[in-house]
Design an enzyme around this catalytic site. Sequence first.
Site, PDB file in Angstrom:
ATOM      1  CD  GLU A  89      -2.890  -1.402   2.164  1.00  0.00           C
ATOM      2  OE1 GLU A  89      -3.940  -1.990   1.946  1.00  0.00           O
ATOM      3  OE2 GLU A  89      -2.541  -1.021   3.294  1.00  0.00           O
ATOM      4  CB  CYS A 103       3.000   7.382   3.049  1.00  0.00           C
ATOM      5  SG  CYS A 103       3.386   6.193   4.329  1.00  0.00           S
ATOM      6  CB  CYS A 143       1.997  -1.892  13.613  1.00  0.00           C
ATOM      7  SG  CYS A 143       2.091  -1.409  11.881  1.00  0.00           S
ATOM      8  CB  CYS A 188       0.408   6.062  11.412  1.00  0.00           C
ATOM      9  SG  CYS A 188       0.994   7.633  10.835  1.00  0.00           S
ATOM     10  CB  CYS A 192       6.444  -5.433   8.832  1.00  0.00           C
ATOM     11  SG  CYS A 192       7.701  -4.368   9.614  1.00  0.00           S
ATOM     12  CB  CYS A 251       5.273  -2.852  16.267  1.00  0.00           C
ATOM     13  SG  CYS A 251       6.966  -2.387  15.831  1.00  0.00           S
TER      14      CYS A 251
END
Length: 334
Positions: free
Chosen positions: A80, A93, A107, A323, A100, A104
Site C-alpha cells: 500500500e 508514503c 501495528c 499510520c 514487515c 510491533c
Amino acid sequence: MAELGALLGSRTRALAVRRWLFDGGPVPESLPVRLPGVSAASWSVLREKAPLPAWSLADERRAPDGTTKLALTLGTATVETVLIPGKGRSTVCVSSQAGCTQRCGFCATATLGFTRALTAGEIVLQYAIARAAAPPDAPARNVVFMGMGEPMDNLDAVLAAVRILTEEGLPGLAASHVTVSTSGVLPGMKRFLKESAAHLALSLNATTDAQREALMPQNRSWPIARLLGALREDHERGSGRRYFIEYVLWDGVNDSDADADRLVGLLRDLPAHVNLIPHNPYDASPLRPPPDARVLAFQDRVHRGGVRCLVRWPRGQEIAAACGQLARRHEAAS
Ligand code: SAH
C-alpha cells in the site's frame, strides 16, 4: 543516474527517461516500445535489462480529505502507498517491504507477517504512481518511508531508492524532503545516518525500556539509550540533521504527565521534533487513543519542556490509510 546513463549510453538519454517517468502523467504498466529522445537500440537494451517492475492497481480509495490509498500488486506481493495532499504540496508514503520483518504489537501491518523485501525500483515506482494522482496545486514533493515494512531491514534497496529520488534529473527531490522511518533497528539506523542525507524518523513510542519492550520486541536488542545514543553521535558529528521522533499515544499506557516529562528528559540535548500520533485503531487491536484533551495536554507539556512537538491527527482513517492501519483491508472488504 550513473547506471541508467551507462545502460543507455548517455546522460542525456537517462535524463529523458526520468522526464518521461516523472512528468506527471499516469505511469503505464510496462515500458513503451519507443521513447522520444532515446535511440531505438539503446531503448531496447533498457527494456530488456531494466524493465519497469511488473505492477497493477489492485485498489484505490480516497478519503473525504483527499488522502488516497493505493493498493499495488507487485508480482506476488501487494503493498500500500498513500498520497497525502497538503497545502501547496503532497506527501507520498511508500512501503519498503510487503508485510514487515518486525512485530510491533500495535501495528496492523505486523499482523500480515513478512512476504518479501521490495526492490529500489518498486519503491520508486510507488512514488511515480502516487505522484500522478496528486492534485495539480499540490505536487508530490515529499516522500516518507512510513508505509508497510521496516526500511532498515531492506536498507540497500531503501538507500538506492532515496538516491534515485534525490539525484539530478526528475523528480529531483530535496534530501530534506525525504524521511525514512525506523522502529529502531540500530545497525541499519547507524549505517543510514552515515550514508544518507535524508531525514530519519525514529518510532520511539515509549519512555522506558519496560514500556517499549512490551510493544516493540526489537527493543530487547536495541534499547532506548542506544537508539538515542546513535542520534546523539550523528548530531555530534555535525550532520546538521533534525530528528523526527514518532510517539504513538495510547490511552493509559504512555500518555501520562510523567511520560511527557521523561520524553523531554530523553530528548533535551537533541535537535528533536516529536510527532505525536494518537493510536489509529484497527479490528484486532485492544489499544485505544487517549481523549483529544489528553493528547493536547501531553503536547503542551512536552512543548513547555522545550521540545518541539506536533500532533499528527489522523488522515485517511476512514479508508484505513492512517499510520499503522496498512494491512490490505480492501481484500477482506471486497
Ligand atoms: N517500520 C517503520 C516504518 C513504518 S512508519 C517504523 O516503525 O518506523 C509507521 C508509523 O506508524 C510508526 O511511527 C509507527 O510507530 C506508527 N504506528 C504503527 N501502528 C500505529 C497505529 N495503530 N496507530 C498509530 N500509529 C501507528
